[in-house]
Enzyme design. Structure first.
Site, mmCIF file in Angstrom:
data_model
loop_
_atom_site.group_PDB
_atom_site.id
_atom_site.type_symbol
_atom_site.label_atom_id
_atom_site.label_comp_id
_atom_site.label_asym_id
_atom_site.label_seq_id
_atom_site.Cartn_x
_atom_site.Cartn_y
_atom_site.Cartn_z
ATOM 1 N N HIS A 55 -20.003 -1.829 -27.624
ATOM 2 C CA HIS A 55 -20.315 -3.264 -27.570
ATOM 3 C C HIS A 55 -19.513 -4.054 -28.609
ATOM 4 C CE1 HIS A 55 -22.729 -5.686 -25.063
ATOM 5 N NE2 HIS A 55 -23.836 -5.770 -25.759
ATOM 6 N N ASN A 96 -26.868 -11.308 -28.665
ATOM 7 C CA ASN A 96 -27.623 -12.228 -27.817
ATOM 8 C C ASN A 96 -27.562 -13.677 -28.277
ATOM 9 O OD1 ASN A 96 -28.310 -9.822 -26.672
ATOM 10 N ND2 ASN A 96 -30.520 -10.051 -26.893
ATOM 11 N N ASP A 126 -16.367 -6.624 -24.663
ATOM 12 C CA ASP A 126 -16.388 -5.370 -23.918
ATOM 13 C C ASP A 126 -16.707 -5.645 -22.457
ATOM 14 O OD1 ASP A 126 -19.012 -6.101 -25.116
ATOM 15 O OD2 ASP A 126 -19.732 -4.435 -23.900
ATOM 16 N N ASN A 137 -24.807 -10.401 -22.356
ATOM 17 C CA ASN A 137 -25.681 -11.262 -23.151
ATOM 18 C C ASN A 137 -24.937 -12.166 -24.122
ATOM 19 O OD1 ASN A 137 -28.084 -10.395 -21.959
ATOM 20 N ND2 ASN A 137 -28.248 -8.643 -23.331
#
Length: 209
Positions: A20, A68, A93, A114
């Site tokens: 991520h 987020n 990513d 997100n």
């Protein structure tokens, strides 16, 4: 031209090498190339660096809000310096691109990512540039969260790093605002197909004596 390069990831050593954080890896590599130091900027909720290219101020940003809430950081810096969404490149990513590939695109949906979801919400638009760094897909939707928060295998990380190095070569073109040429530079490479294990051929039957 691109005036704000944003890399997405999660802060903290436990996330540093996870898939991520591919966006952070890209920004770190660009900062090394430009010999810049990313420093905490409380006003923009992230690590940032500023430089001058051809008389134009250019920013690098790594939001430290956790994935987020990435938009909170991006919007704060972009609004203060009056950077339009079309002048922003977000590096992140991408599950639907294989390790070793990178894809440049403008606009579109957040596709469930997100970080992009929050940037959409905070900017009020999806009309910004994205550089999608391929991390591959685990093959099962239920495993996606585990996948993005784990370290890639060594060969996968090497392929991702190769894609980062190649896509960084397009930075001068991105700064010049020639996005079509930048796409061609970034998209021309295709990673080699994985080699299949060699199978020993079965010995031929002997003819009847």
């Amino acid at each position: 031209m691109i005036k704000l390069f944003v890399g997405l990831g999660n802060p903290g050593p436990e996330y540093e090498d996870t898939r991520h954080n591919a966006g952070f890896w890209w920004i770190d590599a660009l900062a090394r190339d430009w010999k810049l130091h990313l420093a905490p900027e409380r006003s923009y909720h992230g690590l940032a660096a500023r430089t001058n290219v051809g008389g134009q101020t250019v920013w690098l940003l790594e939001p430290q809000t956790f994935m987020n809430l990435s938009g909170r950081s991006v919007a704060a810096l972009a609004r203060f310096f009056k950077i339009a969404p079309k002048e922003i490149l977000v590096v992140h990513d991408e599950l639907d691109v294989v390790p070793g590939q990178a894809k440049l695109k403008f606009g579109g949906s957040h596709a469930g990512h997100n970080g992009l979801r929050d940037i959409h919400a905070q900017l009020g638009t999806g009309d910004y540039w994205r550089l999608r760094i391929g991390i591959g897909h685990p093959g099962v939707k239920s495993e996606v969260v585990n996948w993005v928060l784990k370290k890639p295998l060594r060969e996968q990380r090497e392929a991702i790093d190769d894609a980062i190095v190649r896509s960084l070569r397009a930075v001068p073109t991105l700064l010049a605002g020639d996005m079509t040429a930048a796409m061609q530079q970034i998209h021309t490479h295709k990673p080699p197909r994985p080699k299949l294990p060699r199978q020993e051929s079965a010995p031929a039957d002997k003819p009847p004596g």
